[in-house]
Design an enzyme around this catalytic site. Structure first.
Site, mmCIF file in Angstrom:
data_model
loop_
_atom_site.group_PDB
_atom_site.id
_atom_site.type_symbol
_atom_site.label_atom_id
_atom_site.label_comp_id
_atom_site.label_asym_id
_atom_site.label_seq_id
_atom_site.Cartn_x
_atom_site.Cartn_y
_atom_site.Cartn_z
ATOM 1 N N ASP A 155 -4.370 -3.730 -7.400
ATOM 2 C CA ASP A 155 -4.903 -4.111 -6.094
ATOM 3 C C ASP A 155 -3.926 -5.062 -5.402
ATOM 4 O OD1 ASP A 155 -6.300 -5.140 -3.958
ATOM 5 O OD2 ASP A 155 -8.137 -5.532 -5.081
ATOM 6 N N CYS A 191 0.888 -1.172 0.000
ATOM 7 C CA CYS A 191 0.000 0.000 0.000
ATOM 8 C C CYS A 191 0.921 1.215 0.000
ATOM 9 C CB CYS A 191 -0.883 -0.004 1.236
ATOM 10 S SG CYS A 191 -1.947 -1.439 1.341
ATOM 11 N N ALA A 192 1.409 1.591 -1.161
ATOM 12 C CA ALA A 192 2.638 2.380 -1.190
ATOM 13 C C ALA A 192 2.487 3.901 -1.259
ATOM 14 C CB ALA A 192 3.503 1.907 -2.348
ATOM 15 N N CYS A 251 -1.794 4.345 11.119
ATOM 16 C CA CYS A 251 -1.707 5.590 11.890
ATOM 17 C C CYS A 251 -3.012 5.738 12.680
ATOM 18 C CB CYS A 251 -1.392 6.796 11.015
ATOM 19 S SG CYS A 251 -2.346 6.900 9.529
ATOM 20 N N GLY A 284 4.305 7.235 -0.935
ATOM 21 C CA GLY A 284 5.647 6.685 -1.146
ATOM 22 C C GLY A 284 6.679 7.065 -0.113
HETATM 23 C C1 LIG Z 1 -1.834 4.748 4.617
HETATM 24 S S1 LIG Z 1 -1.691 4.943 2.915
HETATM 25 C C2 LIG Z 1 -0.052 4.423 2.604
HETATM 26 C C3 LIG Z 1 0.998 5.444 2.927
HETATM 27 C C4 LIG Z 1 2.362 5.058 2.356
HETATM 28 N N1 LIG Z 1 2.799 3.761 2.810
HETATM 29 C C5 LIG Z 1 3.405 6.072 2.726
HETATM 30 O O1 LIG Z 1 4.181 5.886 3.669
HETATM 31 O O2 LIG Z 1 3.504 7.109 2.040
HETATM 32 C C6 LIG Z 1 -2.590 3.603 2.283
HETATM 33 C C7 LIG Z 1 -2.563 3.496 0.781
HETATM 34 O O3 LIG Z 1 -3.014 2.197 0.426
HETATM 35 C C8 LIG Z 1 -3.768 2.280 -0.758
HETATM 36 N N2 LIG Z 1 -4.594 1.048 -0.800
HETATM 37 C C9 LIG Z 1 -5.680 0.738 -0.056
HETATM 38 N N3 LIG Z 1 -6.134 -0.493 -0.386
HETATM 39 C C10 LIG Z 1 -5.321 -0.970 -1.343
HETATM 40 C C11 LIG Z 1 -5.278 -2.177 -2.080
HETATM 41 N N4 LIG Z 1 -6.193 -3.144 -1.903
HETATM 42 N N5 LIG Z 1 -4.313 -2.330 -2.995
HETATM 43 C C12 LIG Z 1 -3.373 -1.358 -3.192
HETATM 44 N N6 LIG Z 1 -3.369 -0.190 -2.539
HETATM 45 C C13 LIG Z 1 -4.329 0.010 -1.621
HETATM 46 C C14 LIG Z 1 -4.549 3.566 -0.572
HETATM 47 O O4 LIG Z 1 -5.002 4.054 -1.814
HETATM 48 C C15 LIG Z 1 -3.492 4.459 0.066
HETATM 49 O O5 LIG Z 1 -2.775 5.158 -0.908
#
Ligand SMILES: C[S@@+](CC[C@H](N)C(=O)[O-])C[C@H]1O[C@@H](n2cnc3c(N)ncnc32)[C@H](O)[C@@H]1O
Length: 433
Positions: free
Chosen positions: A286, A235-236, A357, A239
């Protein structure tokens, strides 16, 4: 000549801020989305006043009440009064112009200050400004040299200093001092006064310095992917942690960075690119559809899924946050699916870090508990031990074998954002616990 004199107008800045505050209070709407809709050019200062109000709501409301500011001045709009008092007492310390509301609030300055210092509602002290060195573009030695050339004084602690000593030293830091973090290499700590200074700094624009809270830097620190390893960030976007892992790996190896939102994926590509990441392969998709064919040889996985975010200190809230059980249940369902997928779909995985968080157990200890039940081939590692026991806040001990191994960063005691972290290791064949 007409004797009528036009009254001096309230500066649009204050009017725009009061308008947002009024809607947020009446409709319990999110300040962030209201600011986003606002066309006013000086969004940053608008945000600053609202953040001060959100941090000191109790003290401001109490002082207005105690000084009878609104009762004695029935024409003064309540939201505008809150904005002006906040700016005068907790913000810039002065007000622009000579409009009637500004003059009125100025006249009350001493009484307001007296009410605030006499009340037992504490002024919320902001946490320090954390700045992380992006070692793709600048070495830590170069960063320290730069700071010294700009006459920043480094405050150092003896090697035997405890975590409590470290927190005391941060609290006592002078404005021209900085410290290096006790746990995460490359994290620099500045007095909160410099929050805006660093936000506008050239090194931040050029991505040599990254504005990343220390709490969120603990994820890459604890996962600790070795130089040259293969990592999956499920879940990047945007970034921040992908970039930090890239730094930990000295830009050698491979990081698959998965993001499902198109817009956020674009931000992920831009940030990792501008920050000089040479080993990141961004993937739009996903997390639940990723497997060892798409991302081969994965050894280390970071799971940082969407969460309620109630630990984030940058949030501006003007109403007490209610626990939304339905939303938490839904979020926890997705968190369990993604963490469990990470544990089951990658045969070469050695270690996994899970973080949120959020400070709710539903998204934290309970997710961990369920995933360990579903994936008995994993065990937990103690986050506190990984930090050489220089840590205080762990998870809820009611969750046997789980709580003590988890880590919490708590804003008031750790002087960071609020986050939760858990570390898992794949058991060796035949290993029990
Ligand atoms: C908490 S944020 C991640 C923050 C990131 N790790 C950082 O440090 O900058 C969660 C992210 O996961 C993505 N996300 C949620 N469900 C997902 C899935 N099933 N597959 C891929 N990405 C997903 C969201 O769109 C969001 O951008």
């Amino acid at each position: 000549m007409s004797k009528f004199t036009h009254s001096v107008k309230v500066p649009t800045q204050y009017k725009a801020t009061a308008k947002i505050l009024k809607v947020a209070l009446e409709k319990q709407k999110s300040i962030k989305s209201l600011i986003f809709e606002e066309k006013h050019a000086r969004v940053r200062s608008l945000q600053a006043v609202l953040k001060h109000y959100s941090d000191n709501r109790g003290a401001v409301d109490n002082a207005i009440e105690e000084t009878n500011l609104l009762k004695d001045n029935p024409n003064l709009d309540s939201a505008l009064a809150k904005v002006l008092v906040t700016e005068l007492i907790f913000g810039r310390g002065q007000l622009n112009g000579d409009s009637k509301p500004v003059q009125t609030v100025r006249e009350y300055k001493e009484r307001l200050e007296k009410a605030i210092s006499g009340s037992n509602i504490q002024k919320k002290e902001p946490n320090p400004r954390y700045v992380r060195v992006n070692t793709n573009l600048l070495s830590i030695a170069e960063a320290l040299e730069y700071l010294s050339s700009e006459e920043w004084r480094r405050k150092e602690l003896p090697a035997e200093a405890t975590y409590a000593d470290f927190l005391t030293a941060i609290r006592a830091m002078e404005e021209d001092e900085f410290m290096t973090d006790l746990h995460v290499e490359g994290v620099l700590i500045f007095h909160p006064k410099w929050a805006h200074y660093w936000a506008g700094h050239d090194f931040v624009h050029s991505k040599k310095f990254i504005l990343q809270n220390k709490a969120t830097s603990l994820a890459a620190e604890l996962l600790a992917p070795p130089v040259g390893s293969t990592v999956l960030d499920l879940c990047a976007a945007p970034g921040m942690k992908t970039l930090h892992m890239c730094n930990v790996m000295q830009n050698k190896g491979r990081i698959y960075a998965v993001e499902q939102s198109q817009e956020r994926y674009r931000a992920l590509c831009d940030i990792t690119n501008e920050a000089g990441c040479e080993i990141v392969t961004p993937i739009l998709g996903d997390a639940l559809t990723m497997d060892a064919t798409r991302c081969p040889d994965v050894e280390y996985i970071l799971v940082d899924p969407s969460c309620s975010g109630n630990g984030m200190q940058s949030r501006i809230s003007v109403c007490d946050e209610q626990k939304d059980d339905k939303r938490l249940y839904k979020l926890a369902g997705l968190q369990i699916k993604i963490l469990s997928h990470a544990m089951s779909a990658f045969p070469n995985v050695k270690r996994i870090a899970y973080c949120t968080c959020s400070l709710w157990k539903e998204e934290n200890e309970q997710v961990v508990q369920r995933c360990l039940q579903l994936n008995p081939s994993f065990k937990m590692l103690s986050c506190k031990k990984a930090l050489r026991n220089k840590w205080q806040n762990v998870g809820d001990k009611e969750y046997a074998k789980i709580g003590k191994n988890c880590l919490y960063c708590l804003p008031d005691s750790d002087l960071t954002d609020g986050i939760f972290l858990a570390l898992f290791e794949k058991k060796r064949d035949g290993e029990e616990e």
